[in-house]
Motif scaffolding. Structure first.
Motif, PDB file in Angstrom:
ATOM      1  N   ALA A 341       0.853  -1.205   0.000  1.00  0.00           N
ATOM      2  CA  ALA A 341       0.000   0.000   0.000  1.00  0.00           C
ATOM      3  C   ALA A 341       0.880   1.242   0.000  1.00  0.00           C
ATOM      4  O   ALA A 341       0.841   2.048   0.931  1.00  0.00           O
ATOM      5  N   GLN A 342       1.671   1.404  -1.049  1.00  0.00           N
ATOM      6  CA  GLN A 342       2.472   2.620  -1.205  1.00  0.00           C
ATOM      7  C   GLN A 342       1.729   3.544  -2.158  1.00  0.00           C
ATOM      8  O   GLN A 342       1.654   3.286  -3.354  1.00  0.00           O
ATOM      9  N   PHE A 343       1.184   4.612  -1.619  1.00  0.00           N
ATOM     10  CA  PHE A 343       0.366   5.501  -2.429  1.00  0.00           C
ATOM     11  C   PHE A 343       0.574   6.936  -1.982  1.00  0.00           C
ATOM     12  O   PHE A 343       1.072   7.197  -0.887  1.00  0.00           O
ATOM     13  N   MET A 344       0.192   7.857  -2.847  1.00  0.00           N
ATOM     14  CA  MET A 344       0.118   9.265  -2.478  1.00  0.00           C
ATOM     15  C   MET A 344      -1.291   9.545  -1.979  1.00  0.00           C
ATOM     16  O   MET A 344      -2.273   9.190  -2.636  1.00  0.00           O
ATOM     17  N   LEU A 345      -1.388  10.162  -0.829  1.00  0.00           N
ATOM     18  CA  LEU A 345      -2.695  10.528  -0.291  1.00  0.00           C
ATOM     19  C   LEU A 345      -3.014  11.963  -0.698  1.00  0.00           C
ATOM     20  O   LEU A 345      -2.247  12.884  -0.437  1.00  0.00           O
ATOM     21  N   ALA A 346      -4.143  12.132  -1.361  1.00  0.00           N
ATOM     22  CA  ALA A 346      -4.631  13.467  -1.727  1.00  0.00           C
ATOM     23  C   ALA A 346      -6.011  13.648  -1.112  1.00  0.00           C
ATOM     24  O   ALA A 346      -6.874  12.790  -1.255  1.00  0.00           O
ATOM     25  N   CYS A 347      -6.183  14.750  -0.402  1.00  0.00           N
ATOM     26  CA  CYS A 347      -7.458  15.010   0.286  1.00  0.00           C
ATOM     27  C   CYS A 347      -8.002  16.367  -0.148  1.00  0.00           C
ATOM     28  O   CYS A 347      -7.232  17.263  -0.530  1.00  0.00           O
ATOM     29  N   ALA A 348      -9.314  16.486  -0.072  1.00  0.00           N
ATOM     30  CA  ALA A 348      -9.953  17.767  -0.364  1.00  0.00           C
ATOM     31  C   ALA A 348     -11.060  17.997   0.657  1.00  0.00           C
ATOM     32  O   ALA A 348     -11.715  17.051   1.104  1.00  0.00           O
ATOM     33  N   LEU A 349     -11.244  19.252   1.033  1.00  0.00           N
ATOM     34  CA  LEU A 349     -12.310  19.582   1.974  1.00  0.00           C
ATOM     35  C   LEU A 349     -12.727  21.024   1.805  1.00  0.00           C
ATOM     36  O   LEU A 349     -11.961  21.864   1.307  1.00  0.00           O
ATOM     37  N   ASN A 350     -13.960  21.290   2.201  1.00  0.00           N
ATOM     38  CA  ASN A 350     -14.440  22.663   2.282  1.00  0.00           C
ATOM     39  C   ASN A 350     -13.920  23.285   3.576  1.00  0.00           C
ATOM     40  O   ASN A 350     -13.681  22.578   4.554  1.00  0.00           O
ATOM     41  N   PRO A 351     -13.770  24.604   3.627  1.00  0.00           N
ATOM     42  CA  PRO A 351     -13.252  25.228   4.846  1.00  0.00           C
ATOM     43  C   PRO A 351     -14.255  25.255   5.994  1.00  0.00           C
ATOM     44  O   PRO A 351     -13.881  25.566   7.133  1.00  0.00           O
ATOM     45  N   CYS A 352     -15.527  24.939   5.714  1.00  0.00           N
ATOM     46  CA  CYS A 352     -16.561  24.925   6.752  1.00  0.00           C
ATOM     47  C   CYS A 352     -17.731  24.110   6.223  1.00  0.00           C
ATOM     48  O   CYS A 352     -17.750  23.744   5.034  1.00  0.00           O
ATOM     49  N   PRO A 353     -18.726  23.796   7.040  1.00  0.00           N
ATOM     50  CA  PRO A 353     -19.846  22.989   6.554  1.00  0.00           C
ATOM     51  C   PRO A 353     -20.573  23.588   5.353  1.00  0.00           C
ATOM     52  O   PRO A 353     -20.986  22.862   4.448  1.00  0.00           O
ATOM     53  N   CYS A 354     -20.766  24.900   5.328  1.00  0.00           N
ATOM     54  CA  CYS A 354     -21.449  25.491   4.170  1.00  0.00           C
ATOM     55  C   CYS A 354     -20.510  25.653   2.985  1.00  0.00           C
ATOM     56  O   CYS A 354     -20.951  25.778   1.838  1.00  0.00           O
ATOM     57  N   GLY A 355     -19.205  25.675   3.267  1.00  0.00           N
ATOM     58  CA  GLY A 355     -18.203  25.696   2.210  1.00  0.00           C
ATOM     59  C   GLY A 355     -17.673  27.061   1.830  1.00  0.00           C
ATOM     60  O   GLY A 355     -16.771  27.157   0.989  1.00  0.00           O
ATOM     61  N   PRO A 369     -17.706  28.355  16.381  1.00  0.00           N
ATOM     62  CA  PRO A 369     -17.670  27.021  17.005  1.00  0.00           C
ATOM     63  C   PRO A 369     -18.001  25.890  16.031  1.00  0.00           C
ATOM     64  O   PRO A 369     -17.417  24.808  16.102  1.00  0.00           O
ATOM     65  N   ILE A 370     -18.932  26.144  15.115  1.00  0.00           N
ATOM     66  CA  ILE A 370     -19.290  25.122  14.124  1.00  0.00           C
ATOM     67  C   ILE A 370     -18.112  24.841  13.200  1.00  0.00           C
ATOM     68  O   ILE A 370     -17.804  23.683  12.888  1.00  0.00           O
ATOM     69  N   ILE A 371     -17.429  25.894  12.780  1.00  0.00           N
ATOM     70  CA  ILE A 371     -16.263  25.724  11.907  1.00  0.00           C
ATOM     71  C   ILE A 371     -15.161  24.955  12.633  1.00  0.00           C
ATOM     72  O   ILE A 371     -14.530  24.052  12.076  1.00  0.00           O
ATOM     73  N   GLN A 372     -14.952  25.302  13.898  1.00  0.00           N
ATOM     74  CA  GLN A 372     -13.912  24.636  14.665  1.00  0.00           C
ATOM     75  C   GLN A 372     -14.216  23.144  14.846  1.00  0.00           C
ATOM     76  O   GLN A 372     -13.332  22.301  14.704  1.00  0.00           O
ATOM     77  N   ARG A 373     -15.480  22.816  15.146  1.00  0.00           N
ATOM     78  CA  ARG A 373     -15.852  21.408  15.305  1.00  0.00           C
ATOM     79  C   ARG A 373     -15.712  20.656  13.983  1.00  0.00           C
ATOM     80  O   ARG A 373     -15.308  19.495  13.945  1.00  0.00           O
ATOM     81  N   TYR A 374     -16.056  21.344  12.887  1.00  0.00           N
ATOM     82  CA  TYR A 374     -15.962  20.719  11.566  1.00  0.00           C
ATOM     83  C   TYR A 374     -14.507  20.365  11.231  1.00  0.00           C
ATOM     84  O   TYR A 374     -14.207  19.238  10.819  1.00  0.00           O
ATOM     85  N   MET A 375     -13.602  21.293  11.452  1.00  0.00           N
ATOM     86  CA  MET A 375     -12.196  21.043  11.138  1.00  0.00           C
ATOM     87  C   MET A 375     -11.565  20.079  12.126  1.00  0.00           C
ATOM     88  O   MET A 375     -10.593  19.390  11.799  1.00  0.00           O
ATOM     89  N   ALA A 376     -12.105  20.013  13.335  1.00  0.00           N
ATOM     90  CA  ALA A 376     -11.551  19.104  14.341  1.00  0.00           C
ATOM     91  C   ALA A 376     -11.833  17.637  14.015  1.00  0.00           C
ATOM     92  O   ALA A 376     -11.270  16.742  14.649  1.00  0.00           O
ATOM     93  N   ARG A 377     -12.718  17.380  13.045  1.00  0.00           N
ATOM     94  CA  ARG A 377     -12.971  15.994  12.644  1.00  0.00           C
ATOM     95  C   ARG A 377     -11.751  15.353  11.993  1.00  0.00           C
ATOM     96  O   ARG A 377     -11.654  14.130  11.902  1.00  0.00           O
ATOM     97  N   ILE A 378     -10.840  16.187  11.519  1.00  0.00           N
ATOM     98  CA  ILE A 378      -9.638  15.662  10.872  1.00  0.00           C
ATOM     99  C   ILE A 378      -8.651  15.260  11.949  1.00  0.00           C
ATOM    100  O   ILE A 378      -8.272  16.071  12.802  1.00  0.00           O
ATOM    101  N   SER A 379      -8.210  14.044  11.915  1.00  0.00           N
ATOM    102  CA  SER A 379      -7.307  13.510  12.925  1.00  0.00           C
ATOM    103  C   SER A 379      -5.958  14.211  12.895  1.00  0.00           C
ATOM    104  O   SER A 379      -5.371  14.410  11.827  1.00  0.00           O
TER     105      SER A 379
END
Length: 511
Positions: A341-355, A369-379
């Motif tokens: 499993a040698q791969f390049m990881l590419a991720c994309a996300l919106n900066p907040c729930p509404c985007g 607070p909503i934006i902070q909780r949204y971004m905190a989902r990323i480990s």
């Protein structure tokens, strides 16, 4: 009477030889299969019986015992149908044992005796060559895939009668030969190109740097800014697959049963984009009989996780081992398998729930607070393994209306190939180290030294811009890649400055 027929089975992405021993005894008629067969193998009794009768042969009115050796490994799949049928008829004395000892036989049987394709043929062909057997007898649809292994004779058959006639010497079946270099060059083509992307010069440059050093990358931007479009073109600028890498990637897809019928070889780098509802077993691999997951199907290619915060947290956590080790081990009660499993990881996300947080053209409706909780989902541990963070703003109308421009994927790939060659030469004495992204602390100290001006710039970034401590090594590695891309032996301040720009998520703008 007794016969022995050789076949193959897969274990992980490798194969092993299975000896099918068939015994006919003068007792009450019965048909049993032993040697840890799964349900598909047990059901072969009915398929084999019908196929033999419908092919015009007489099924022996005796007790038939079939043993699949080695008997301590579970056998699965339908590839044993054809060798079992051949073994039953060979036990009646119709086929020479010397002929049977030369060939690997595999294929699924239809009730009318037709031979159907099976999966995992390429690793079986490689094992046939390494074990020193003359060749393989297998379904026509699998023949080209098997021929890629080279060094063996591949005999494609269409039904049971053709197979028996060939083994009995009544029919000549020509072996299939393929031109591997020609197949490889024909399959090496892309239908998309970086030139199709309007604007986003900064993001294109970041992807070029990521491809040059094998760096994992995450893109942040509003909906419609082109994050997915850009990432789908990332494989087109990665270094070309070598033949060995293509064969390894093909073996994984073959074992998983995902090799398209007309595809003989995976010649371009895989691109996998699982949906955010995927389970941890689907991502990492698993099942009762462990199958490769998305991380292994992306081997030597790109794994793209779109809408990253929408993935379940425990699913993202399982990425840590393959990102760190380049392989994944799946342990079950009966077996433990390791998939590459040698791969390049590419991720994309919106900066907040509404985007639209930070978008000058659209108003964001999310509270802090909503934006902070949204971004905190990323480990946090997952972010630690991503070297490049890049913001992808919305594209202006003037850029959308312009004609396509900029460098083509082929032109960008030339520069990426040159940078990778520099890294291969640098790490020629380092085992399992091929690009800058894989450098550890010792290699960073040896190969990522910067001068006083670069140190001052980096110090200012850490202290005044609020970059986290984990960004330090990442910036140095990316700086080394930028220098390689510009054919510079030393890392200069401008390389460090550009690398600092690629740490958006470390500036505490969202988190």
């Amino acid at each position: 009477m007794m016969s022995r027929v050789l076949s193959c089975a897969t274990l992980g992405i490798d194969a092993y030889v299975v000896r099918i021993e068939t015994d006919l005894d003068y007792q009450l008629p019965a048909f049993s299969v032993v040697g840890l067969p799964d349900n598909a193998v047990k059901e072969s009794r009915d398929r084999v019986t019908a196929a033999i009768k419908n092919s015009g042969r007489i099924f022996p009115n005796r007790r038939v015992t079939v043993n699949l050796a080695p008997a301590d490994i579970r056998k699965e799949g339908s590839a044993f149908d054809l060798p079992i049928a051949v073994g039953i008829l060979a036990a009646s004395g119709d086929i020479s044992p010397e002929i049977l000892s030369q060939y690997i036989v595999l294929g699924e049987l239809a009730l009318d005796g037709a031979v159907r394709p099976v999966r995992g043929v390429l690793p079986m062909a490689v094992e046939t060559r390494q074990a020193g057997y003359k060749g393989m007898i297998l379904p026509r649809e699998n023949a080209r895939e098997a021929a890629i292994a080279g060094g063996i004779d591949v005999y494609p058959v269409g039904d049971l009668m053709e197979t028996l006639d060939f083994l009995e010497g009544y029919r000549d079946v020509p072996s299939l030969q393929v031109d591997i270099d020609r197949i490889f060059s024909q399959a090496l083509s892309y239908r998309i190109d970086f030139r199709d992307v309007r604007g986003q010069v900064h993001a294109k440059r970041a992807l070029e740097v990521a491809a040059s050093g094998g760096h994992n990358i995450i893109m942040i931007g509003p909906p419609g800014s082109g994050k997915t479009m850009l990432t789908r073109r990332l494989p087109t600028i990665l270094p070309d697959l070598t033949l060995d890498e293509a064969i390894e990637a093909t073996k994984i897809h073959s074992v998983a049963g995902l090799l398209p019928p007309e595809t003989t070889l995976v010649a371009i780098r895989p691109f996998r984009s699982p949906h955010h509802t995927i389970s941890d077993a689907g991502l990492i691999g698993g099942g009762t009989h462990p199958r490769p997951g998305e991380v292994s199907l992306a081997h030597h290619g790109v794994l793209f996780l779109d809408e990253l915060p929408e993935f379940k947290k425990h699913v993202l956590e399982v990425l840590r081992q393959p990102l760190e080790d380049g392989f994944v081990t799946i342990a079950r009660a009966m077996v433990s398998l390791t998939y590459p499993a040698q791969f390049m990881l590419a991720c994309a996300l919106n900066p907040c729930p509404c985007g639209y947080f930070g978008d000058p053209r659209n108003e964001c409706t999310c509270s802090p607070p909503i934006i902070q909780r949204y971004m905190a989902r990323i480990s946090g541990p997952l972010l630690d393994r991503i070297d490049i963070h890049i913001e992808v703003p919305g594209v202006e109308y003037t850029e959308l209306a312009d004609e396509p421009g900029g460098e083509t994927s082929d032109a960008i790939r030339e520069g990426v190939n040159a940078a990778r060659q520099v890294q291969l030469h640098r790490f020629r004495e380092k085992e399992h180290l091929y690009c800058n992204a894989h450098m550890g602390s010792a290699e960073i100290r040896d190969y990522c030294r910067i001068d006083g001006k670069g140190e001052e710039l980096l110090k200012m970034a850490i202290t005044k811009l609020g970059l986290s401590a984990r960004a330090y090594d990442r910036i140095l590695k990316v700086s080394r890649t930028i220098a390689d891309l510009e054919e510079e032996q030393e890392i200069k301040p401008q390389h460090v400055g550009e690398a600092i720009q690629y740490r958006s998520l470390d500036r505490n703008l969202w988190m």
